[in-house]
Write a protein that holds these residues in place. Structure first.
Motif, PDB file in Angstrom:
ATOM      1  N   ASN A   1       0.814  -1.214   0.000  1.00 23.26           N
ATOM      2  CA  ASN A   1       0.000   0.000   0.000  1.00 23.26           C
ATOM      3  C   ASN A   1       0.847   1.262   0.000  1.00 23.26           C
ATOM      4  OD1 ASN A   1      -2.249  -1.574   0.014  1.00 23.26           O
ATOM      5  ND2 ASN A   1      -2.722  -1.280   2.169  1.00 23.26           N
ATOM      6  N   GLN A   2       2.080   1.163   0.397  1.00 20.41           N
ATOM      7  CA  GLN A   2       2.955   2.325   0.417  1.00 20.41           C
ATOM      8  C   GLN A   2       3.924   2.330  -0.757  1.00 20.41           C
ATOM      9  OE1 GLN A   2       4.785   2.361   4.264  1.00 20.41           O
ATOM     10  NE2 GLN A   2       2.837   2.502   5.337  1.00 20.41           N
ATOM     11  N   SER A   3       3.702   1.468  -1.718  1.00 20.43           N
ATOM     12  CA  SER A   3       4.604   1.371  -2.860  1.00 20.43           C
ATOM     13  C   SER A   3       3.897   1.832  -4.131  1.00 20.43           C
ATOM     14  CB  SER A   3       5.066  -0.080  -3.033  1.00 20.43           C
ATOM     15  OG  SER A   3       5.792  -0.215  -4.234  1.00 20.43           O
ATOM     16  N   ASP A   4       4.636   2.507  -5.005  1.00 14.98           N
ATOM     17  CA  ASP A   4       4.080   2.857  -6.307  1.00 14.98           C
ATOM     18  C   ASP A   4       4.462   1.828  -7.376  1.00 14.98           C
ATOM     19  OD1 ASP A   4       6.749   3.395  -6.571  1.00 14.98           O
ATOM     20  OD2 ASP A   4       6.506   5.487  -7.150  1.00 14.98           O
ATOM     21  N   TYR A   5       4.987   0.692  -6.943  1.00  9.58           N
ATOM     22  CA  TYR A   5       5.394  -0.367  -7.867  1.00  9.58           C
ATOM     23  C   TYR A   5       4.216  -0.869  -8.700  1.00  9.58           C
ATOM     24  CZ  TYR A   5       7.381  -4.734  -9.592  1.00  9.58           C
ATOM     25  OH  TYR A   5       7.812  -5.742 -10.397  1.00  9.58           O
ATOM     26  N   TYR A   6       3.027  -0.898  -8.112  1.00 12.73           N
ATOM     27  CA  TYR A   6       1.863  -1.470  -8.791  1.00 12.73           C
ATOM     28  C   TYR A   6       1.035  -0.441  -9.546  1.00 12.73           C
ATOM     29  CZ  TYR A   6       3.102  -5.570  -6.172  1.00 12.73           C
ATOM     30  OH  TYR A   6       3.788  -6.645  -5.662  1.00 12.73           O
ATOM     31  N   ILE A   7       1.491   0.797  -9.629  1.00 11.95           N
ATOM     32  CA  ILE A   7       0.833   1.780 -10.492  1.00 11.95           C
ATOM     33  C   ILE A   7       1.371   1.549 -11.901  1.00 11.95           C
ATOM     34  CG2 ILE A   7       0.539   4.220 -11.013  1.00 11.95           C
ATOM     35  CD1 ILE A   7       0.799   4.756  -8.024  1.00 11.95           C
ATOM     36  N   GLN A   8       0.476   1.173 -12.794  1.00 10.48           N
ATOM     37  CA  GLN A   8       0.901   0.755 -14.131  1.00 10.48           C
ATOM     38  C   GLN A   8       0.198   1.571 -15.210  1.00 10.48           C
ATOM     39  OE1 GLN A   8      -0.125  -3.390 -14.064  1.00 10.48           O
ATOM     40  NE2 GLN A   8       1.543  -3.917 -12.666  1.00 10.48           N
ATOM     41  N   ASN A   9       0.898   1.764 -16.302  1.00  8.87           N
ATOM     42  CA  ASN A   9       0.340   2.461 -17.454  1.00  8.87           C
ATOM     43  C   ASN A   9      -0.821   1.637 -18.011  1.00  8.87           C
ATOM     44  OD1 ASN A   9      -0.232   3.790 -19.821  1.00  8.87           O
ATOM     45  ND2 ASN A   9       1.865   3.764 -20.582  1.00  8.87           N
ATOM     46  N   ALA A  10      -2.021   2.228 -18.067  1.00 10.39           N
ATOM     47  CA  ALA A  10      -3.211   1.516 -18.534  1.00 10.39           C
ATOM     48  C   ALA A  10      -3.724   2.081 -19.850  1.00 10.39           C
ATOM     49  CB  ALA A  10      -4.292   1.569 -17.469  1.00 10.39           C
ATOM     50  N   SER A  11      -2.860   2.725 -20.621  1.00 12.02           N
ATOM     51  CA  SER A  11      -3.261   3.173 -21.957  1.00 12.02           C
ATOM     52  C   SER A  11      -3.600   1.954 -22.792  1.00 12.02           C
ATOM     53  CB  SER A  11      -2.126   3.948 -22.618  1.00 12.02           C
ATOM     54  OG  SER A  11      -1.800   5.089 -21.868  1.00 12.02           O
ATOM     55  N   PHE A  12      -4.563   2.102 -23.701  1.00 11.80           N
ATOM     56  CA  PHE A  12      -4.964   0.936 -24.481  1.00 11.80           C
ATOM     57  C   PHE A  12      -5.573   1.331 -25.811  1.00 11.80           C
ATOM     58  CE2 PHE A  12      -8.723   2.067 -22.040  1.00 11.80           C
ATOM     59  CZ  PHE A  12      -9.746   1.966 -22.966  1.00 11.80           C
ATOM     60  N   PHE A  13      -5.563   0.378 -26.732  1.00 11.18           N
ATOM     61  CA  PHE A  13      -6.352   0.418 -27.958  1.00 11.18           C
ATOM     62  C   PHE A  13      -7.239  -0.813 -27.927  1.00 11.18           C
ATOM     63  CE2 PHE A  13      -6.921  -1.114 -32.359  1.00 11.18           C
ATOM     64  CZ  PHE A  13      -7.781  -0.131 -32.787  1.00 11.18           C
ATOM     65  N   ARG A  14      -8.541  -0.606 -27.940  1.00 15.30           N
ATOM     66  CA  ARG A  14      -9.504  -1.711 -27.887  1.00 15.30           C
ATOM     67  C   ARG A  14     -10.317  -1.726 -29.181  1.00 15.30           C
ATOM     68  NH1 ARG A  14     -11.835  -4.610 -23.803  1.00 15.30           N
ATOM     69  NH2 ARG A  14     -10.990  -3.214 -22.230  1.00 15.30           N
ATOM     70  N   MET A  15     -10.289  -2.880 -29.857  1.00  8.69           N
ATOM     71  CA  MET A  15     -11.152  -3.083 -31.016  1.00  8.69           C
ATOM     72  C   MET A  15     -12.476  -3.621 -30.485  1.00  8.69           C
ATOM     73  SD  MET A  15     -11.545  -2.805 -34.271  1.00  8.69           S
ATOM     74  CE  MET A  15      -9.895  -2.490 -34.831  1.00  8.69           C
ATOM     75  N   ASP A  16     -13.502  -2.770 -30.482  1.00  9.36           N
ATOM     76  CA  ASP A  16     -14.788  -3.133 -29.890  1.00  9.36           C
ATOM     77  C   ASP A  16     -15.597  -4.097 -30.757  1.00  9.36           C
ATOM     78  OD1 ASP A  16     -14.756  -1.684 -27.449  1.00  9.36           O
ATOM     79  OD2 ASP A  16     -15.071   0.162 -28.575  1.00  9.36           O
ATOM     80  N   ASN A  17     -15.712  -3.809 -32.031  1.00  9.66           N
ATOM     81  CA  ASN A  17     -16.572  -4.611 -32.909  1.00  9.66           C
ATOM     82  C   ASN A  17     -15.933  -4.801 -34.271  1.00  9.66           C
ATOM     83  OD1 ASN A  17     -19.070  -4.763 -31.255  1.00  9.66           O
ATOM     84  ND2 ASN A  17     -18.991  -2.536 -31.482  1.00  9.66           N
ATOM     85  N   MET A  18     -16.138  -5.993 -34.838  1.00  6.97           N
ATOM     86  CA  MET A  18     -15.795  -6.275 -36.233  1.00  6.97           C
ATOM     87  C   MET A  18     -16.926  -7.116 -36.809  1.00  6.97           C
ATOM     88  SD  MET A  18     -11.760  -7.223 -36.230  1.00  6.97           S
ATOM     89  CE  MET A  18     -11.138  -6.488 -37.700  1.00  6.97           C
ATOM     90  N   ASN A  19     -17.388  -6.733 -38.004  1.00  5.71           N
ATOM     91  CA  ASN A  19     -18.476  -7.451 -38.657  1.00  5.71           C
ATOM     92  C   ASN A  19     -18.156  -7.637 -40.126  1.00  5.71           C
ATOM     93  OD1 ASN A  19     -20.519  -7.564 -36.474  1.00  5.71           O
ATOM     94  ND2 ASN A  19     -20.306  -5.344 -36.589  1.00  5.71           N
TER      95      ASN A  19
END
Length: 156
Positions: free
Chosen positions: A78-96
């Motif tokens: 709880n006192q560490s910033d080790y687990y703060i991670q970059n959560a940027s993403f590209f999500r392909m929601d739909n393909m038809n």
């Protein structure tokens, strides 16, 4: 203690397209989120001592337990910033994709076959299950399912 990163993205974008060629059609839609960070609480709950239980058998822990060798969950993680991670993403929601057959029975019957996928893929550096978490705290969040669908349309 200090404020480190924000769970809110600095940039959000979307992309979609619809292409038709002769009797075939293809469409997709996706999203991009940049500059957001998550606290990976699932990995933070894994400790080096948590690998072995008091009963003498192995327990399931993330690989972060052996990498960090944190021994006490509430005090060290709880006192560490080790687990703060970059959560940027590209999500392909739909393909038809679909195909429309030529009309049958003197243009009285029109058929179309289609197939689609929802939640096709996610590209992200985030090590948790899903980078798209409200509030930035990944705490046993259930990931979005991938859904396949087939369709048959008949007009007469």
């Amino acid at each position: 203690m200090y404020f480190d990163k924000s769970p809110n993205p600095t940039v959000t974008m979307g992309i979609n397209s619809d292409v038709t060629y002769k009797r075939f059609d293809f469409s997709f839609s996706g999203r991009v989120s940049l500059g957001n960070y998550n606290y990976n609480n699932v990995a933070a709950g894994s400790t080096y001592y948590g690998v072995y239980s008091s009963l003498g058998y192995l327990q399931n822990q993330t690989t972060a337990a052996s990498l960090t060798q944190f021994k006490n969950v509430p005090l060290m993680t709880n006192q560490s910033d080790y687990y703060i991670q970059n959560a940027s993403f590209f999500r392909m929601d739909n393909m038809n994709v679909g195909y429309t057959f030529p009309p049958y029975l003197k243009d009285k019957l029109k058929l179309r076959v289609s197939a689609g996928v929802q939640n096709v893929f996610v590209i992200t550096p985030y090590k948790g299950l899903d980078p798209e978490i409200a509030g930035g705290l990944d705490n046993n969040f259930f990931p979005r399912p991938r859904i396949y669908q087939l369709g048959l349309n008949a007009n007469f």
